[in-house]
Each structure stands twice: as C-alpha cells, then as structure tokens.
Design an enzyme around this catalytic site. Structure first.
Site, PDB file in Angstrom:
ATOM      1  N   GLU A  46      49.437  34.013  47.947  1.00  0.00           N
ATOM      2  CA  GLU A  46      50.131  34.866  49.322  1.00  0.00           C
ATOM      3  C   GLU A  46      49.420  36.542  48.604  1.00  0.00           C
ATOM      4  OE1 GLU A  46      54.639  37.655  49.578  1.00  0.00           O
ATOM      5  OE2 GLU A  46      53.992  36.866  48.188  1.00  0.00           O
ATOM      6  N   LYS A 113      55.529  36.698  57.116  1.00  0.00           N
ATOM      7  CA  LYS A 113      56.965  36.397  56.390  1.00  0.00           C
ATOM      8  C   LYS A 113      58.113  37.258  56.673  1.00  0.00           C
ATOM      9  CE  LYS A 113      57.772  37.660  51.363  1.00  0.00           C
ATOM     10  NZ  LYS A 113      57.145  38.252  50.277  1.00  0.00           N
ATOM     11  N   CYS A 149      56.912  33.172  49.629  1.00  0.00           N
ATOM     12  CA  CYS A 149      56.903  34.018  48.284  1.00  0.00           C
ATOM     13  C   CYS A 149      58.884  33.571  48.426  1.00  0.00           C
ATOM     14  CB  CYS A 149      57.104  34.997  48.087  1.00  0.00           C
ATOM     15  SG  CYS A 149      57.139  35.338  46.266  1.00  0.00           S
ATOM     16  N   SER A 295      48.887  50.309  11.188  1.00  0.00           N
ATOM     17  CA  SER A 295      50.149  50.915  10.536  1.00  0.00           C
ATOM     18  C   SER A 295      50.320  49.624   8.850  1.00  0.00           C
ATOM     19  CB  SER A 295      50.990  51.576  10.897  1.00  0.00           C
ATOM     20  OG  SER A 295      52.074  49.979  11.254  1.00  0.00           O
ATOM     21  N   GLY A 297      52.307  47.666   9.822  1.00  0.00           N
ATOM     22  CA  GLY A 297      53.779  47.184   9.774  1.00  0.00           C
ATOM     23  C   GLY A 297      53.561  47.162  11.244  1.00  0.00           C
TER      24      GLY A 297
END
Length: 546
Positions: A46, A113, A149, A295, A297
């Site tokens: 599309e 469409k 779509c 860090s 983490g």
C-alpha cells in the site's frame, strides 16, 4: 483460457517521502522480475510510492506532482509485467488511497480503497475519501480484483469484487505489527476466502517508520483457505508463486514445513520488532550511531543488547555515569556487558557535576529538606552528559525507560527521559526480564545477576523500585487492564487486585500524561502503546482512576 501467471510478492521496505528512493526500489524489482520471468505479475504494498504512513505530507500541494512523476517513470520501465502498486490519487479535488495496474507502459486500471481505518494508529479519514466501486482487471486470462489493506477486514469489498467477476484478489497492505497480529491476519483472510471462495494474495510492507514497525509476513491463501506461501517476517523479500494454485500444487507437509520455518514465538516477534524499529529509525534519519547510559540495571542492559543487534557494536556507545549511590555490582556488571558485546564504553562520574548544580542552587534550597529533587538532579546530570555527547558526535541518545515506568511517571523529565528514541517504551517490566533471558539464550550477553537482582534506580541508599510501587507482576497487569483494555478502577478491583494498589496505579497513570507528552517515541508493540494509540488530555477535570 487461463494462462499461468507468475505472481511476484514484493515485500519491501520503503521510506516515507523518498519518492526517488521508493521509485528506484520499485524499478529494480520490476526490471529483475521481467528478466527472470516470462509473465510476471508484481504486487507491491500500500502507498509504495510515498511510503506509509505519509500523514500530513498528504496535505502538501506538491505531493500530487511528485506522485505523478514517480508513477510516470515507473510506467516507463514496465513492459511484459503487470505491476500493481499503491499511491495517493487526487481526482476532481478528492484524494483517494489508490492501487494502480500498469502494463506495457500504461496505467490500465485503478482501485480506490473503500474501508478507511480511523482507530488506533490510523487516521486515514483525515486525508482520504473512500472508494465506491470494485476494480477487476483481466490479467493473463484471469479476472483479478484489487483491494487495499483494511478492505480485507470487512466482507463487502471482497464480495463486491466477486460480483464483478473476480477469480483472484490481490490485497496491498501497510499493516503495522502488534503482538499476535499475524494470526489475526491469517484468520481474517480465511474468513474472506470462506465467504467468496476466491484465493487471496496478501502483500505487506516491512520496516520501521517512527514508532511503527511493519513485519511483512506476506502470504498466499488458496480457495480452500490453505496458506501455500508465506514470506519471512521482519525482513525484505521478493518471491514468486505460480497461479492457478491449489492443494495439488504443494503437499500438506511442505506447507506445514514452510509455515513452521516462519513461525515465531512471542518473544522472537517482540525482539525482532525492537531490532527493526531501532535499526530503521537510526538509519533512515541518518544518525551515525547511538549513545546510551548503561547503569548496570536490567532496562539499560536490554536496550544496549537491542541496539547492538540493530546497528553493530561499532555504532553503539555505552556510558556508565556512577554516583555515590551506585553499587560496585552495577559498575562490574555494566563493564562486563559492554566488554562482552564489544561496544564503545566509557565511565564518566557525575558527582562533580551534581555538586556544581547543588552549589549553584544552595541559596534557592536553603531551609528546605532533601527530597526527590536531589534524586532527580542526579538523573538530569546524566541527561546533560548524554545529550552533550550526542550534540558533539551526532549520535542519537537512546533512553531506557520501560512501559511500566512511563505509565506511572517513574522517570525524570530532562533526566532519564532526555533523548531521541525509547526502545522499551511499549515493553512492560515483566517482559523486559523475559526478553533479557531470551537474548541470553542466543549467546552470552547480559550478566545474570543484572536480571535476578531487585530493580533499583540507585538514586538513594538501598533504594528499590518496589519501595514505592506495587510488585511489577501486579503493576503490569493493572496497566494492561487500565491502559490497553480500558477497564475502570472498579473493574480491576473486582478481578481480585488490591484496592490500594489499583487506585494508586491508575491515579499515577492519569496524572503523568504531561510527562508522556514530552517523552521520546519508541517501538509500538501493543494495540495501545503510549503515543499515537492513546490520546488523553493533560488539562482535565476527569477524576483520576475512574
């Protein structure tokens, strides 16, 4: 008499607004197909010529002549092939989302469409008017119907094409990824096939566009509802299948084997979506690389792993910015991961920067007790460091906040939120842990104790995230129910969650919309990611948590 046709599924990665680049991509595929096949029918996604979604570029007056030039130049290279391609078309002042059929240098048919999506990330009714007529074109003796779509998600367009004589439906797509989306597509197309008895060729685009990721997965479904061909997920592909097709053309075992080859687990899908999203955002916007704070983490560890997979170690810089509350474990683990991954790594302590800020603010803060201001100042000092590196080198700053933190505002404006792209913006904390284990299953990457130790921002002594938040196993479920499923606070409580946890969480979600409006974009993984999907007012008398 029906002649065999060679259907070429052109699952490609376009770039919004790049008419020259998109045209060059189309021309290369057409020229190759015409040289390799005797009667190719090439199906593009599309709005291929503009890229999808072009958003308000569609309102620019100059878009129309650009489309016309690209379309004309594409026609010039189409000789033996039939090419079905998407583009916007303005007729008598009305703009349509169109699909054209090109053959022997001319546009011989055009479809507009019908169904314009206007939900979640879609707002096509802002730009387009819906079409009203089916388009069926004779190609090699076959009556071929076109759809675009969203048309395949409703019965009417396919039934109209059948009434107009269609024997085959070609469906052009720009269908963005969210978790479990491919199964939904297959189910919907199977419904259309069952209603019409007509096989469907479903061609989807691939690649990242801002927060959206398009995952490809184009496929062919025969009139019995069997998928006889599927293209890879999350990658460019251009493959041919011969029509007419039916159960005899491919064995059940071959179909099963092929689909199994492309089947992805939830974690595999999410991982690939994150990698593609980062890769295309960085590359399409021309950044030489990325920089992020590492860090020690779990969030920054996963962000680093995704960035390295997307761009390669040489384009990734990780910076550890310790403060007096940073643990030795964090220092060791950050260095270990950076070393394992081979990325550029540096350590820049922020205590001198923090102290300079505090000295400058001494008179303003006199007589006031320390509070979260001092914690936030640490994060802002780190933000200054990363943005300065970005400014000097041109690298994009990746922020590391996850969906759980962003939902409840557990992040610092102009601190850890400072940057250009948030890889984990739609990844709840519990999924962060799962993705870390998944990444480690592919090879050593994230130190195990980064994943297993209690999460902490390390902005205060012995700080833990769960000191001020419900456990993430609980919080993530509340966020899912409130944000993605639109449950009320009482609905959530009725499902067995503690009243105090629910009211605190939803109140924080409502109050922190102002932060999210200032947050960088990030990869969309769910139906209701923060950003395009969920648009709430900042200024409102809405009662928090209701």
């Amino acid at each position: 008499m029906t002649e065999a046709m060679q259907l070429v599924l052109a699952q490609c990665n376009t770039h919004v607004g790049d008419f020259e680049g998109n045209l060059a991509l189309c021309k290369s595929i057409v020229e190759r197909a015409q040289s390799e096949f005797s009667r190719p029918v090439i199906v593009f996604p599309e709005l291929t010529l503009t890229g999808y979604p072009p958003e308000d570029l569609l309102l620019r007056p100059s878009i129309e002549p650009r489309v016309q030039v690209a379309l004309s130049q594409l026609c010039d290279v189409v000789t033996t092939a039939y090419v079905i391609v998407g583009y916007p078309r303005r007729i008598d002042g009305v703009l349509y989302n169109a699909a054209g059929v090109i053959h022997q240098g001319a546009l011989i048919g055009e479809y507009h469409k019908w169904c314009l999506p206007n939900y979640q990330v879609f707002d096509e009714k802002r730009y387009f008017e819906p079409g009203t007529e089916p388009c069926v074109v004779a190609i090699h003796g076959v009556q071929v119907g076109l759809s675009i779509c969203e048309d395949i998600w409703a019965p009417e367009p396919a039934l109209a094409a059948k009434t107009a004589g269609a024997e085959l439906i070609l469906n052009l797509n720009a269908s963005p990824f969210h978790r479990c989306k491919q199964n939904e597509r297959l189910s919907i197309v199977a419904e259309r096939v069952a209603e019409t008895g007509i096989p469907v060729v479903y061609v989807n685009q691939v690649g990242g566009q801002d927060e959206l990721v398009f995952d490809g997965g184009s496929f062919v479904m025969n009139s019995q509802g069997q998928v006889i061909k599927q293209l890879p997920r999350f990658d460019d592909a251009c493959e041919m299948v011969t029509y007419p097709f039916g159960p005899a053309d491919v064995s059940e075992q071959a179909v099963t084997d092929q689909l199994a080859g492309f089947a992805l687990t939830d974690l595999q899908e999410v991982w690939q979506a994150l990698v593609v999203g980062v890769r295309d955002y960085v590359n399409k916007n021309g950044f030489p690389g990325v920089v992020l704070g590492l860090s020690g983490g779990v969030d920054s560890a996963l962000t680093l792993a995704v960035a390295e997979a997307a761009l390669g170690a040489d384009r990734v810089q990780a910076v550890m910015m310790p403060f007096k509350y940073t643990s030795q474990m964090s220092l060791e683990d950050a260095a270990e991961q950076a070393n394992r991954m081979g990325v550029n790594y540096s350590v820049i302590p922020i205590e001198p920067i923090y102290n300079a800020f505090m000295s400058a603010l001494e008179e303003e803060f006199e007589g006031r007790k320390p509070d979260t201001t001092e914690e936030n100042l640490q994060a802002r000092a780190r933000g200054v460091v990363l943005m300065s590196i970005s400014n000097k080198t041109g690298k994009l700053v990746l922020t590391t906040g996850n969906k759980s933190e962003i939902a409840v505002g557990y992040s610092t404006l102009y601190g850890d939120m400072a940057g250009g792209f948030d890889v984990l913006k739609d990844v709840p904390k519990t999924l962060v842990f799962a993705l870390c284990w998944y990444r480690n299953s592919l090879g050593p990457c994230i130190p195990e104790r980064v994943i297993t130790r209690p999460p902490s921002a390390e902005l205060a002594p012995d700080q833990k995230d769960e000191d001020s938040l419900p456990p993430y196993e609980v919080l993530d479920q509340i966020i899912d129910l409130y944000v993605e499923q639109d449950c009320s606070a009482q609905n959530i409580i009725d499902k067995g969650f503690a009243e105090a946890d629910v009211h605190r969480a939803v109140r924080l979600i409502d109050l922190n919309e102002y932060k999210r409006r200032q947050a960088p974009i990030g990869v969309r993984l769910t139906r209701r990611g923060f950003g395009r999907d969920r648009r709430y007012p900042i200024t409102s008398k809405w009662k928090p948590g209701v």
